[in-house]
Design a protein around this motif. Structure first.
Motif, short mmCIF file in Angstrom:
data_model
loop_
_atom_site.label_atom_id
_atom_site.label_comp_id
_atom_site.label_asym_id
_atom_site.label_seq_id
_atom_site.Cartn_x
_atom_site.Cartn_y
_atom_site.Cartn_z
N ARG A 70 0.90 -1.26 0.16
CA ARG A 70 -0.16 -0.13 -0.01
C ARG A 70 0.99 1.20 0.04
O ARG A 70 0.55 2.15 -0.86
CB ARG A 70 -0.88 -0.05 1.19
CG ARG A 70 -2.27 -0.89 0.93
CD ARG A 70 -3.15 -0.53 2.09
NE ARG A 70 -2.92 -0.13 3.43
CZ ARG A 70 -2.86 -0.89 4.43
NH1 ARG A 70 -3.15 -2.38 4.30
NH2 ARG A 70 -2.35 -0.60 5.92
N ASP A 71 1.92 1.36 0.61
CA ASP A 71 2.96 2.32 0.76
C ASP A 71 3.55 2.67 -0.62
O ASP A 71 3.39 3.64 -0.91
CB ASP A 71 4.00 2.03 1.80
CG ASP A 71 4.87 3.19 1.89
OD1 ASP A 71 4.34 4.34 2.34
OD2 ASP A 71 5.98 3.16 1.90
N VAL A 72 3.81 1.46 -1.34
CA VAL A 72 4.53 1.65 -2.59
C VAL A 72 3.34 2.21 -3.51
O VAL A 72 3.86 3.17 -4.36
CB VAL A 72 5.12 0.40 -2.92
CG1 VAL A 72 5.43 0.53 -4.46
CG2 VAL A 72 6.27 -0.10 -2.06
N ILE A 73 2.52 1.68 -3.52
CA ILE A 73 1.20 2.03 -4.49
C ILE A 73 0.94 3.45 -4.36
O ILE A 73 0.49 4.38 -5.27
CB ILE A 73 0.11 1.27 -4.20
CG1 ILE A 73 0.26 -0.34 -4.76
CG2 ILE A 73 -1.14 1.72 -5.13
CD1 ILE A 73 -0.80 -1.30 -4.44
N SER A 74 0.90 4.07 -2.98
CA SER A 74 0.83 5.51 -2.97
C SER A 74 1.52 6.41 -3.57
O SER A 74 1.07 7.55 -3.89
CB SER A 74 0.60 5.83 -1.43
OG SER A 74 2.12 5.46 -0.78
N ALA A 75 2.63 5.97 -4.10
CA ALA A 75 3.45 6.86 -5.03
C ALA A 75 3.32 6.62 -6.24
O ALA A 75 3.89 7.40 -7.12
CB ALA A 75 5.15 6.45 -4.59
#
Length: 339
Positions: A78-83
């Motif tokens: 989720r943290d990666v996708i947020s970028a």
């Protein structure tokens, strides 16, 4: 539902409105768009400017991604996708459906750039119900990754994952049942380039037992272009190994990914990284049937076999010529010594 929303729906039902623009946007987002799957939501976004704006909400795509691929709900992912440029919508568009070979008529400007890691988000399903999910990071800057054969293992040698599937040791019909009902998704994410791609055929291209251990081996495969300037292809193969006791539950004992070329040679991490990056950026995303996936897999195996046989013929001919040259040299030397 609030009174205003109820009034909007009632007005449409009574024929007071002639287009979707008469429906309050909150009603569309809450009671219509949330009922759509990814492809349907993407189609709805093309209907009008209003729907395109409403369909761009990241929460809609976040819920669809989590429902389609539970592994994408992992905090790391989720943290990666947020970028990503468009968040969960970007990764859905990249990962659904699987990667396919790039047509030779399509040209795409590709600029290589270093990546520090790759993230694998893997989900296995039985009758479309998730039974196994795993997220794994792979460091792409180590010497081991760059110089060794690319082989991503999700499970340790002694690790296994139980499933609700009943294990049947000797039954060909059961193998066909698994072929029709076991599916898998392997989404490879490049956080640096903010791109992703699905490396699985979704349905198996092969289900068989290992000749020695009798463990079940389930293969999923996609073919990607090696580059845009040649017809050379590579095969990404995912092997799932399962075991268990008769009448008990089936255990997943291994899930691994490898990439090999048409010579049957396993690709190194350095070679695979560039090829997979290019595929994530420029390859087609096309939904194929199980039979089409199996056909491509069998075609690739046939090309490997032909190349291996041709190589063996060339090596045999080279050996014969070498022997003949040695014999001629020996005869010439003996003749020279006699005279």
């Amino acid at each position: 539902m609030d009174p205003a929303s109820a009034a909007d729906i009632s007005a449409v039902d009574d024929g007071a409105g002639s287009s979707i623009s008469t429906i309050h946007s909150d009603v569309i987002q809450t009671h219509i768009l949330t009922r759509l799957d990814g492809p349907a939501l993407a189609s709805a976004a093309c209907a009008s400017a209003q729907l395109r704006r409403l369909c761009a909400e990241d929460d809609l795509w976040k819920n669809i991604c989590a429902a389609t691929w539970p592994s994408l709900d992992d905090p790391l992912v989720r943290d990666v996708i947020s970028a990503f440029p468009n968040g969960h919508r970007s990764i859905f568009y990249d990962s659904f459906p699987s990667l396919q070979p790039l047509p030779s008529t399509k040209k795409h400007l590709y600029r290589p750039s270093p990546s520090t890691e790759l993230i694998s988000a893997v989900d296995m399903y039985y009758k479309d119900t998730p039974i196994f999910s795993k997220v794994q990071r792979t460091d792409t800057q180590t010497g081991w990754f760059l110089c060794s054969t690319l082989w991503v293992d999700l499970l340790d040698p002694k690790e296994f994952v139980p499933t609700p599937v009943k294990y049947v040791p000797k039954d060909e019909e059961w193998l066909k049942h698994l072929e029709d009902n076991l599916s898998l998704s392997w989404i490879l994410i490049d956080p640096t380039r903010k791109r992703s791609g699905n490396l699985s055929s979704r349905r198996p291209v092969s289900v068989q037992r290992h000749w020695l251990t009798r463990d079940l081996e389930i293969l999923y495969s996609v073919t990607v272009a090696r580059d845009q300037m040649s017809s050379e292809c590579l095969q990404c193969t995912i092997k799932v190994t399962c075991g268990g006791k008769a009448g008990g539950e089936m255990h997943v004992r291994g899930v691994s990914l490898m990439v090999e070329d048409m010579e049957g040679k396993s690709m190194t991490g350095r070679e695979s990284l560039g090829i997979l990056q290019r595929a994530m950026e420029s390859a087609e995303r096309t939904k194929v049937t199980q039979e089409e996936a199996k056909g491509r897999y069998e075609k690739f195996l046939g090309m490997k076999r032909q190349r291996r046989e041709r190589k063996q013929r060339i090596e045999k001919a080279t050996d014969i010529i070498s022997v003949m040259i040695i014999i001629l040299v020996f005869v010439f030397f003996c003749s020279f010594m006699l005279f």
